[in-house]
Design a protein around this motif. Sequence first.
Motif, PDB file in Angstrom:
ATOM      1  N   ALA A  32     -77.410 -13.400 135.095  1.00  0.00           N
ATOM      2  CA  ALA A  32     -77.949 -14.498 134.288  1.00  0.00           C
ATOM      3  C   ALA A  32     -77.647 -14.356 132.803  1.00  0.00           C
ATOM      4  O   ALA A  32     -77.459 -15.348 132.100  1.00  0.00           O
ATOM      5  CB  ALA A  32     -79.461 -14.596 134.491  1.00  0.00           C
ATOM      6  N   VAL A  33     -77.589 -13.120 132.297  1.00  0.00           N
ATOM      7  CA  VAL A  33     -77.476 -12.909 130.852  1.00  0.00           C
ATOM      8  C   VAL A  33     -76.044 -12.590 130.433  1.00  0.00           C
ATOM      9  O   VAL A  33     -75.737 -12.540 129.251  1.00  0.00           O
ATOM     10  CB  VAL A  33     -78.434 -11.773 130.408  1.00  0.00           C
ATOM     11  CG1 VAL A  33     -78.393 -11.546 128.919  1.00  0.00           C
ATOM     12  CG2 VAL A  33     -79.859 -12.108 130.827  1.00  0.00           C
ATOM     13  N   SER A  34     -75.150 -12.415 131.403  1.00  0.00           N
ATOM     14  CA  SER A  34     -73.801 -11.964 131.074  1.00  0.00           C
ATOM     15  C   SER A  34     -72.844 -13.104 130.764  1.00  0.00           C
ATOM     16  O   SER A  34     -71.641 -12.982 130.983  1.00  0.00           O
ATOM     17  CB  SER A  34     -73.235 -11.138 132.240  1.00  0.00           C
ATOM     18  OG  SER A  34     -73.160 -11.916 133.427  1.00  0.00           O
ATOM     19  N   ASN A  35     -73.357 -14.236 130.241  1.00  0.00           N
ATOM     20  CA  ASN A  35     -72.465 -15.339 129.906  1.00  0.00           C
ATOM     21  C   ASN A  35     -71.658 -15.073 128.646  1.00  0.00           C
ATOM     22  O   ASN A  35     -70.664 -15.746 128.379  1.00  0.00           O
ATOM     23  CB  ASN A  35     -73.252 -16.645 129.765  1.00  0.00           C
ATOM     24  CG  ASN A  35     -74.310 -16.546 128.688  1.00  0.00           C
ATOM     25  OD1 ASN A  35     -75.022 -15.547 128.596  1.00  0.00           O
ATOM     26  ND2 ASN A  35     -74.425 -17.576 127.878  1.00  0.00           N
ATOM     27  N   ASN A  36     -72.070 -14.093 127.843  1.00  0.00           N
ATOM     28  CA  ASN A  36     -71.258 -13.661 126.701  1.00  0.00           C
ATOM     29  C   ASN A  36     -71.557 -12.200 126.378  1.00  0.00           C
ATOM     30  O   ASN A  36     -72.539 -11.631 126.871  1.00  0.00           O
ATOM     31  CB  ASN A  36     -71.478 -14.552 125.472  1.00  0.00           C
ATOM     32  CG  ASN A  36     -72.906 -14.510 124.970  1.00  0.00           C
ATOM     33  OD1 ASN A  36     -73.414 -13.467 124.586  1.00  0.00           O
ATOM     34  ND2 ASN A  36     -73.576 -15.659 124.988  1.00  0.00           N
ATOM     35  N   ALA A  37     -70.711 -11.598 125.571  1.00  0.00           N
ATOM     36  CA  ALA A  37     -70.790 -10.158 125.327  1.00  0.00           C
ATOM     37  C   ALA A  37     -72.006  -9.762 124.510  1.00  0.00           C
ATOM     38  O   ALA A  37     -72.570  -8.690 124.715  1.00  0.00           O
ATOM     39  CB  ALA A  37     -69.508  -9.688 124.624  1.00  0.00           C
ATOM     40  N   VAL A  38     -72.431 -10.602 123.579  1.00  0.00           N
ATOM     41  CA  VAL A  38     -73.569 -10.250 122.720  1.00  0.00           C
ATOM     42  C   VAL A  38     -74.851 -10.159 123.536  1.00  0.00           C
ATOM     43  O   VAL A  38     -75.610  -9.186 123.424  1.00  0.00           O
ATOM     44  CB  VAL A  38     -73.718 -11.268 121.572  1.00  0.00           C
ATOM     45  CG1 VAL A  38     -74.996 -11.009 120.788  1.00  0.00           C
ATOM     46  CG2 VAL A  38     -72.520 -11.191 120.642  1.00  0.00           C
ATOM     47  N   ASN A  39     -75.108 -11.168 124.359  1.00  0.00           N
ATOM     48  CA  ASN A  39     -76.303 -11.135 125.202  1.00  0.00           C
ATOM     49  C   ASN A  39     -76.271  -9.940 126.156  1.00  0.00           C
ATOM     50  O   ASN A  39     -77.285  -9.264 126.376  1.00  0.00           O
ATOM     51  CB  ASN A  39     -76.410 -12.425 126.019  1.00  0.00           C
ATOM     52  CG  ASN A  39     -76.667 -13.639 125.152  1.00  0.00           C
ATOM     53  OD1 ASN A  39     -76.873 -13.519 123.951  1.00  0.00           O
ATOM     54  ND2 ASN A  39     -76.625 -14.810 125.755  1.00  0.00           N
ATOM     55  N   ALA A  40     -75.099  -9.678 126.733  1.00  0.00           N
ATOM     56  CA  ALA A  40     -74.960  -8.562 127.661  1.00  0.00           C
ATOM     57  C   ALA A  40     -75.217  -7.234 126.959  1.00  0.00           C
ATOM     58  O   ALA A  40     -75.905  -6.355 127.496  1.00  0.00           O
ATOM     59  CB  ALA A  40     -73.560  -8.577 128.278  1.00  0.00           C
ATOM     60  N   LEU A  41     -74.670  -7.077 125.749  1.00  0.00           N
ATOM     61  CA  LEU A  41     -74.877  -5.833 125.006  1.00  0.00           C
ATOM     62  C   LEU A  41     -76.345  -5.639 124.664  1.00  0.00           C
ATOM     63  O   LEU A  41     -76.893  -4.540 124.816  1.00  0.00           O
ATOM     64  CB  LEU A  41     -74.032  -5.845 123.730  1.00  0.00           C
ATOM     65  CG  LEU A  41     -74.170  -4.628 122.818  1.00  0.00           C
ATOM     66  CD1 LEU A  41     -73.752  -3.357 123.539  1.00  0.00           C
ATOM     67  CD2 LEU A  41     -73.366  -4.818 121.539  1.00  0.00           C
ATOM     68  N   GLY A  42     -77.011  -6.702 124.215  1.00  0.00           N
ATOM     69  CA  GLY A  42     -78.425  -6.596 123.849  1.00  0.00           C
ATOM     70  C   GLY A  42     -79.298  -6.192 125.009  1.00  0.00           C
ATOM     71  O   GLY A  42     -80.112  -5.261 124.907  1.00  0.00           O
ATOM     72  N   PRO A  94     -85.310 -10.889 115.965  1.00  0.00           N
ATOM     73  CA  PRO A  94     -85.962 -12.087 116.519  1.00  0.00           C
ATOM     74  C   PRO A  94     -84.987 -13.099 117.105  1.00  0.00           C
ATOM     75  O   PRO A  94     -85.306 -13.783 118.076  1.00  0.00           O
ATOM     76  CB  PRO A  94     -86.708 -12.669 115.306  1.00  0.00           C
ATOM     77  CG  PRO A  94     -86.012 -12.105 114.112  1.00  0.00           C
ATOM     78  CD  PRO A  94     -85.540 -10.759 114.517  1.00  0.00           C
ATOM     79  N   GLU A  95     -83.789 -13.215 116.518  1.00  0.00           N
ATOM     80  CA  GLU A  95     -82.808 -14.158 117.050  1.00  0.00           C
ATOM     81  C   GLU A  95     -82.360 -13.746 118.454  1.00  0.00           C
ATOM     82  O   GLU A  95     -82.229 -14.573 119.352  1.00  0.00           O
ATOM     83  CB  GLU A  95     -81.598 -14.233 116.111  1.00  0.00           C
ATOM     84  CG  GLU A  95     -81.904 -14.773 114.722  1.00  0.00           C
ATOM     85  CD  GLU A  95     -82.079 -16.273 114.737  1.00  0.00           C
ATOM     86  OE1 GLU A  95     -81.745 -16.910 115.755  1.00  0.00           O
ATOM     87  OE2 GLU A  95     -82.558 -16.825 113.725  1.00  0.00           O
ATOM     88  N   LEU A  96     -82.124 -12.446 118.637  1.00  0.00           N
ATOM     89  CA  LEU A  96     -81.733 -11.949 119.963  1.00  0.00           C
ATOM     90  C   LEU A  96     -82.868 -12.133 120.960  1.00  0.00           C
ATOM     91  O   LEU A  96     -82.647 -12.508 122.113  1.00  0.00           O
ATOM     92  CB  LEU A  96     -81.334 -10.477 119.872  1.00  0.00           C
ATOM     93  CG  LEU A  96     -80.883  -9.822 121.186  1.00  0.00           C
ATOM     94  CD1 LEU A  96     -79.615 -10.482 121.697  1.00  0.00           C
ATOM     95  CD2 LEU A  96     -80.683  -8.327 121.004  1.00  0.00           C
ATOM     96  N   HIS A  97     -84.102 -11.890 120.522  1.00  0.00           N
ATOM     97  CA  HIS A  97     -85.254 -12.072 121.396  1.00  0.00           C
ATOM     98  C   HIS A  97     -85.376 -13.526 121.841  1.00  0.00           C
ATOM     99  O   HIS A  97     -85.694 -13.808 123.006  1.00  0.00           O
ATOM    100  CB  HIS A  97     -86.534 -11.639 120.671  1.00  0.00           C
ATOM    101  CG  HIS A  97     -87.757 -11.718 121.518  1.00  0.00           C
ATOM    102  ND1 HIS A  97     -88.497 -12.885 121.642  1.00  0.00           N
ATOM    103  CD2 HIS A  97     -88.379 -10.790 122.304  1.00  0.00           C
ATOM    104  CE1 HIS A  97     -89.521 -12.664 122.449  1.00  0.00           C
ATOM    105  NE2 HIS A  97     -89.473 -11.417 122.870  1.00  0.00           N
ATOM    106  N   ALA A  98     -85.089 -14.442 120.937  1.00  0.00           N
ATOM    107  CA  ALA A  98     -85.184 -15.855 121.287  1.00  0.00           C
ATOM    108  C   ALA A  98     -84.125 -16.248 122.315  1.00  0.00           C
ATOM    109  O   ALA A  98     -84.371 -17.101 123.182  1.00  0.00           O
ATOM    110  CB  ALA A  98     -85.032 -16.705 120.024  1.00  0.00           C
ATOM    111  N   VAL A  99     -82.953 -15.613 122.250  1.00  0.00           N
ATOM    112  CA  VAL A  99     -81.874 -15.930 123.189  1.00  0.00           C
ATOM    113  C   VAL A  99     -82.132 -15.315 124.563  1.00  0.00           C
ATOM    114  O   VAL A  99     -81.992 -15.970 125.592  1.00  0.00           O
ATOM    115  CB  VAL A  99     -80.518 -15.448 122.623  1.00  0.00           C
ATOM    116  CG1 VAL A  99     -79.425 -15.568 123.685  1.00  0.00           C
ATOM    117  CG2 VAL A  99     -80.143 -16.256 121.398  1.00  0.00           C
ATOM    118  N   LEU A 100     -82.519 -14.041 124.582  1.00  0.00           N
ATOM    119  CA  LEU A 100     -82.733 -13.352 125.856  1.00  0.00           C
ATOM    120  C   LEU A 100     -84.008 -13.809 126.549  1.00  0.00           C
ATOM    121  O   LEU A 100     -84.102 -13.804 127.772  1.00  0.00           O
ATOM    122  CB  LEU A 100     -82.766 -11.835 125.639  1.00  0.00           C
ATOM    123  CG  LEU A 100     -81.460 -11.209 125.156  1.00  0.00           C
ATOM    124  CD1 LEU A 100     -81.625  -9.713 124.977  1.00  0.00           C
ATOM    125  CD2 LEU A 100     -80.317 -11.504 126.117  1.00  0.00           C
ATOM    126  N   GLY A 101     -85.018 -14.173 125.745  1.00  0.00           N
ATOM    127  CA  GLY A 101     -86.237 -14.744 126.291  1.00  0.00           C
ATOM    128  C   GLY A 101     -86.925 -13.866 127.325  1.00  0.00           C
ATOM    129  O   GLY A 101     -87.188 -12.685 127.100  1.00  0.00           O
TER     130      GLY A 101
END
Length: 214
Positions: A32-42, A94-101
């Motif tokens: 679900a979260v691996s749609n891009n590298a930043v989300n996956a890394l976080g 906070p920006e990463l938290h908002a994306v990963l939810g």
Amino acid sequence: MTAATPRTLLEYGLASGNVGLVQLLGLCPLLAVSNNAVNALGLGLATMLALTVTNTAVASVRRLTRRDVRIPAFVMIIAAVVTSIELGVRAWLPELHAVLGIFIPLIVTNCALMGRAEAFASRNRPARAALDGFATGLGFAWVLLLIGAVRELIGEGSLFVGAGRLLNLPGLEVAADGYPGFVLAVLPIGAFLVLACLIAIRQGWRLRQARQAA
């Protein structure tokens, strides 16, 4: 797994016992979260930290926990660790938290945490348990990051776009101008296809090794 030496622990977590490619645990965030590298890394780093801290804590209290209450105790430890990580991400990123939810608190449901706590951390010293958790988390993180990077490259012609805003690492961002994009790669089906390809590549490599050994 053989004797728990540092080398075997790392090899097991990264390759032969990889939770993403071999045990197929934690597939919900993996896909679900691996749609891009930043989300996956976080999410990969958060999961790695959760596994390392959880294993260490479980190993530290293993002699104080009676057998009949060890599972509830492990659940409480995992929940406390994941909640602390979520609050930390919310405070500092906070920006990463908002994306990963919801996927950050959902780390608590990742079977890899309970599995390593029960199978290894509850039977070993804190130092070994910490290494096992780190290796297992790193194995999950590299698979998650690889899937995210492949999907972003194929789907959008970019890599780590948003790293400056989400991770405060603008130097990681790479983008190709004029790339038309391939929307299938960033859709949910893209995650299944990339993971299936990775599993097939691994199986092919293992079969080749077996033939060479024979």
